[in-house]
Design an enzyme around this catalytic site. Structure first.
Site, PDB file in Angstrom:
ATOM      1  N   GLU A   1       0.804  -1.222   0.000  1.00 39.95           N
ATOM      2  CA  GLU A   1       0.000   0.000   0.000  1.00 39.95           C
ATOM      3  C   GLU A   1       0.838   1.275   0.000  1.00 39.95           C
ATOM      4  OE1 GLU A   1      -3.982  -1.759   2.218  1.00 39.95           O
ATOM      5  OE2 GLU A   1      -2.410  -0.872   3.445  1.00 39.95           O
TER       6      GLU A   1
ATOM      7  N   GLU B   1      -7.905  -0.137   9.741  1.00 36.29           N
ATOM      8  CA  GLU B   1      -7.061   0.877  10.385  1.00 36.29           C
ATOM      9  C   GLU B   1      -7.644   2.284  10.441  1.00 36.29           C
ATOM     10  OE1 GLU B   1      -4.864  -2.401   8.727  1.00 36.29           O
ATOM     11  OE2 GLU B   1      -5.707  -0.776   7.518  1.00 36.29           O
TER      12      GLU B   1
ATOM     13  N   ASP C   1     -11.788  -5.871  -2.699  1.00 30.79           N
ATOM     14  CA  ASP C   1     -12.694  -7.018  -2.617  1.00 30.79           C
ATOM     15  C   ASP C   1     -14.069  -6.501  -2.212  1.00 30.79           C
ATOM     16  OD1 ASP C   1     -13.108  -7.489   0.507  1.00 30.79           O
ATOM     17  OD2 ASP C   1     -11.002  -6.976   0.187  1.00 30.79           O
TER      18      ASP C   1
END
Length: 233
Positions: free
Chosen positions: A12, A178, A201
């Site tokens: 990421e 997060e 997803d």
């Protein structure tokens, strides 16, 4: 101005790190900070690790040591809203915890005691993002969506998890692990923040396969959107 950018995983933050002409790496308590410039802006990029505690620890270290004037969270998310597709981008105007319950003491479900029930993304950054992404996605098969993101210390894929989240947050757009923790720390340090995530997803029983297959696509989409935003800050 120093801008803090936070992602949980190497995938990421990789594209953003590679966008820095030169990088200074600093590791504190397992949190990896990369200091440099992106799009001509001073940036502190954090690979925090997965989950709320890692995110809160890293954000606190960032706020205390590097004093960012803005914090942006990048990465992937599971889509919960009808019509979302892998590669779509979610810009969060509100965040909440999906696994906090102290309602017996009069708090709203998802609310940490003495904290707000929802954390609000910075209005100025949201407006900039809306303007930029309207043009950015005009010719794209993907889209930008604005709304509620819910944070859990679990990977959401089972029907019972869906049911719980939708019961308390019927307007949820996406889930991840997060963002609300980052938002809470930013709130406590009074630092404007924005959450920009891309869908990897659809938070269903195929989610693990989809996540593994599309995490790099989601990371690239989210990072590209952040670089476009940095040009305007």
């Amino acid at each position: 101005m120093t801008i803090g950018i936070i992602g949980a995983m190497e995938e990421e933050v990789e594209l953003l790190k590679n966008s820095m002409p030169s990088v200074e790496e600093i590791v504190i308590g397992g949190a990896k900070f990369y200091v440099g410039e992106i799009a001509g802006k001073e940036v502190v990029l954090l690979e925090s690790g997965i989950g709320k505690v890692n995110a809160a620890l890293g954000t606190t270290l960032m706020a205390d040591r590097f004093k960012p004037e803005v914090i942006i969270n990048t990465g992937s998310a599971g889509g919960m809203a009808e019509g979302l597709a892998v590669g779509d981008v979610i810009i969060s105007d509100r965040l909440a915890y999906g696994d906090v319950d102290v309602t017996e003491f009069g708090y709203t479900y998802g609310q940490v005691p003495r904290m707000p029930a929802f954390y609000q993304g910075d209005a100025v950054l949201l407006k900039k993002a809306e303007t930029i992404y309207r043009e950015y996605f005009a010719a794209s098969e993907n889209k930008a969506v604005y709304g509620l993101v819910v944070t859990n210390d679990s990977f959401i894929m089972r029907p019972d998890q869906h049911e719980t989240i939708r019961t308390f947050f019927p307007d949820v757009k996406a889930v991840e692990m997060e963002a609300a923790a980052i938002a809470q720390v930013a709130y406590q340090f009074d630092i404007p923040f924005l959450i920009i995530r891309a869908i990897s997803d659809l938070a269903n029983q195929e989610a693990t396969i989809s996540f593994d297959e599309f995490i790099h696509l989601a990371a690239k989409q989210s990072a590209t959107c952040i670089i476009e935003l940095l040009k305007t800050i």
